[in-house]
Design a protein around this motif. Structure first.
Motif, mmCIF file in Angstrom:
data_model
loop_
_atom_site.group_PDB
_atom_site.id
_atom_site.type_symbol
_atom_site.label_atom_id
_atom_site.label_comp_id
_atom_site.label_asym_id
_atom_site.label_seq_id
_atom_site.Cartn_x
_atom_site.Cartn_y
_atom_site.Cartn_z
ATOM 1 N N THR A 1 40.432 45.660 45.787
ATOM 2 C CA THR A 1 39.984 45.667 44.395
ATOM 3 C C THR A 1 38.816 44.708 44.176
ATOM 4 O O THR A 1 37.813 45.069 43.572
ATOM 5 C CB THR A 1 41.150 45.275 43.455
ATOM 6 N N LEU A 2 38.951 43.467 44.684
ATOM 7 C CA LEU A 2 37.974 42.420 44.383
ATOM 8 C C LEU A 2 36.720 42.469 45.250
ATOM 9 O O LEU A 2 35.617 42.242 44.760
ATOM 10 C CB LEU A 2 38.627 41.043 44.519
ATOM 11 N N PHE A 3 36.868 42.729 46.536
ATOM 12 C CA PHE A 3 35.718 42.617 47.425
ATOM 13 C C PHE A 3 34.601 43.615 47.106
ATOM 14 O O PHE A 3 33.424 43.237 47.126
ATOM 15 C CB PHE A 3 36.137 42.692 48.887
ATOM 16 N N PRO A 4 34.900 44.866 46.779
ATOM 17 C CA PRO A 4 33.786 45.764 46.405
ATOM 18 C C PRO A 4 33.012 45.260 45.187
ATOM 19 O O PRO A 4 31.785 45.420 45.127
ATOM 20 C CB PRO A 4 34.490 47.100 46.125
ATOM 21 N N ARG A 5 33.688 44.644 44.234
ATOM 22 C CA ARG A 5 33.007 44.081 43.068
ATOM 23 C C ARG A 5 32.115 42.913 43.491
ATOM 24 O O ARG A 5 31.000 42.749 42.983
ATOM 25 C CB ARG A 5 34.035 43.629 42.034
ATOM 26 N N GLN A 6 32.618 42.082 44.417
ATOM 27 C CA GLN A 6 31.816 40.966 44.914
ATOM 28 C C GLN A 6 30.590 41.483 45.643
ATOM 29 O O GLN A 6 29.476 40.976 45.444
ATOM 30 C CB GLN A 6 32.655 40.073 45.833
ATOM 31 N N LEU A 7 30.768 42.486 46.485
ATOM 32 C CA LEU A 7 29.629 43.058 47.211
ATOM 33 C C LEU A 7 28.577 43.604 46.255
ATOM 34 O O LEU A 7 27.379 43.417 46.483
ATOM 35 C CB LEU A 7 30.097 44.177 48.145
ATOM 36 N N VAL B 1 28.975 35.406 41.599
ATOM 37 C CA VAL B 1 30.281 36.056 41.778
ATOM 38 C C VAL B 1 31.381 35.421 40.932
ATOM 39 O O VAL B 1 32.438 36.031 40.746
ATOM 40 C CB VAL B 1 30.702 36.100 43.264
ATOM 41 N N GLU B 2 31.129 34.248 40.407
ATOM 42 C CA GLU B 2 32.153 33.532 39.632
ATOM 43 C C GLU B 2 32.779 34.369 38.513
ATOM 44 O O GLU B 2 34.009 34.379 38.371
ATOM 45 C CB GLU B 2 31.540 32.248 39.064
ATOM 46 N N PRO B 3 31.994 35.096 37.726
ATOM 47 C CA PRO B 3 32.610 35.880 36.637
ATOM 48 C C PRO B 3 33.616 36.923 37.124
ATOM 49 O O PRO B 3 34.529 37.290 36.399
ATOM 50 C CB PRO B 3 31.421 36.563 35.965
ATOM 51 N N LEU B 4 33.455 37.394 38.346
ATOM 52 C CA LEU B 4 34.365 38.409 38.884
ATOM 53 C C LEU B 4 35.776 37.868 39.077
ATOM 54 O O LEU B 4 36.737 38.634 39.121
ATOM 55 C CB LEU B 4 33.851 38.915 40.236
ATOM 56 N N TYR B 5 35.899 36.567 39.208
ATOM 57 C CA TYR B 5 37.181 35.966 39.542
ATOM 58 C C TYR B 5 37.898 35.368 38.343
ATOM 59 O O TYR B 5 38.998 34.842 38.479
ATOM 60 C CB TYR B 5 36.997 34.944 40.665
ATOM 61 N N ALA B 6 37.305 35.493 37.153
ATOM 62 C CA ALA B 6 37.978 35.018 35.938
ATOM 63 C C ALA B 6 39.203 35.898 35.707
ATOM 64 O O ALA B 6 39.091 37.104 35.514
ATOM 65 C CB ALA B 6 37.027 35.076 34.751
ATOM 66 N N GLY B 7 40.373 35.318 35.781
ATOM 67 C CA GLY B 7 41.614 36.051 35.584
ATOM 68 C C GLY B 7 42.073 36.868 36.777
ATOM 69 O O GLY B 7 43.074 37.572 36.696
ATOM 70 N N ALA B 8 41.348 36.799 37.883
ATOM 71 C CA ALA B 8 41.721 37.557 39.085
ATOM 72 C C ALA B 8 42.869 36.856 39.809
ATOM 73 O O ALA B 8 43.056 35.644 39.675
ATOM 74 C CB ALA B 8 40.514 37.696 40.011
ATOM 75 N N PRO B 9 43.614 37.589 40.614
ATOM 76 C CA PRO B 9 44.730 36.981 41.338
ATOM 77 C C PRO B 9 44.304 36.092 42.503
ATOM 78 O O PRO B 9 45.121 35.362 43.059
ATOM 79 C CB PRO B 9 45.529 38.187 41.844
ATOM 80 N N LEU B 10 43.027 36.154 42.868
ATOM 81 C CA LEU B 10 42.494 35.379 43.993
ATOM 82 C C LEU B 10 41.226 34.657 43.557
ATOM 83 O O LEU B 10 40.523 35.110 42.658
ATOM 84 C CB LEU B 10 42.149 36.295 45.175
ATOM 85 N N THR B 11 40.913 33.574 44.254
ATOM 86 C CA THR B 11 39.645 32.887 44.060
ATOM 87 C C THR B 11 38.646 33.417 45.090
ATOM 88 O O THR B 11 39.039 34.054 46.078
ATOM 89 C CB THR B 11 39.808 31.368 44.260
ATOM 90 N N ALA B 12 37.380 33.128 44.882
ATOM 91 C CA ALA B 12 36.355 33.564 45.844
ATOM 92 C C ALA B 12 36.623 33.007 47.246
ATOM 93 O O ALA B 12 36.534 33.754 48.225
ATOM 94 C CB ALA B 12 34.965 33.185 45.343
ATOM 95 N N PRO B 13 36.975 31.706 47.406
ATOM 96 C CA PRO B 13 37.278 31.214 48.754
ATOM 97 C C PRO B 13 38.500 31.901 49.383
ATOM 98 O O PRO B 13 38.531 32.108 50.594
ATOM 99 C CB PRO B 13 37.547 29.720 48.540
ATOM 100 N N GLU B 14 39.470 32.275 48.555
ATOM 101 C CA GLU B 14 40.634 32.988 49.097
ATOM 102 C C GLU B 14 40.242 34.380 49.564
ATOM 103 O O GLU B 14 40.720 34.846 50.609
ATOM 104 C CB GLU B 14 41.747 33.058 48.045
#
Length: 168
Positions: free
Chosen positions: A124-130, A42-55
């Motif tokens: 926005t982010l969680f569906p990509r993580q799923l 999931v790390e690549p999904l959070y590059a430049g995202a407004p939130l981190t995976a733990p957030e």
């Protein structure tokens, strides 16, 4: 040079410290390895995202919650330390993703809710993580139910132990 396995490490520790109970090493090593692999997926999904995976993990329970959470209840639900949760909540609040309001039932604890900005970010982010997690775990096939049952049992044992005051 071949990679050492958790069993190799266990054998080495047992050889040098025969009095140690090394029985948890293989299981804990595998859990940590699985956690690391999940993070890598999931790390690549959070590059430049407004939130981190733990957030994101912190905001997920808040997204559709009928009632506000306290930091303590979030920590318990997520299996995290209260200090770590409080630190993450402070960061999320400073960026406008959550709001904290006084708790009328306990002035020492604030009530935590997600803001519209937080909800939009999660949506926005969680569906990509799923989707990344679906892809990562797709190979389980028919073993999925067995793995879920085994992990459920593991959590049950660990939670029961900690609820009895076990641990350091």
């Amino acid at each position: 040079m071949p990679t050492a396995t958790p069993a190799d490490g266990r054998g080495q520790w047992a050889a040098h410290h025969p009095h140690l109970d090394t029985s948890p090493m293989e299981l804990v090593g595998m859990l940590k390895h699985a956690t690391g692999l999940l993070g890598r997926a999931v790390e690549p999904l959070y590059a430049g995202a407004p939130l981190t995976a733990p957030e994101v993990d912190m905001l997920i329970p808040l997204r559709f919650a009928a009632d506000p959470f306290t930091a303590r209840s979030l920590a318990e639900r997520l299996g995290l330390s209260r200090a770590g949760v409080s630190k993450t909540l402070a960061k999320l609040e400073s960026r406008g993703f959550i709001a904290r309001t006084p708790n009328p039932a306990d002035r020492r604890a604030a009530l935590v809710t997600i803001t519209e900005s937080g909800a939009q970010a999660i949506d926005t982010l969680f569906p990509r993580q799923l989707a990344a997690e679906v892809e990562l775990l797709a190979g389980l096939g028919e073993d999925r139910e067995w793995v879920l049952k085994a992990l459920g049992r593991l959590l049950e044992v660990m939670e029961t132990h900690l609820a009895r005051g076990g641990g350091s």
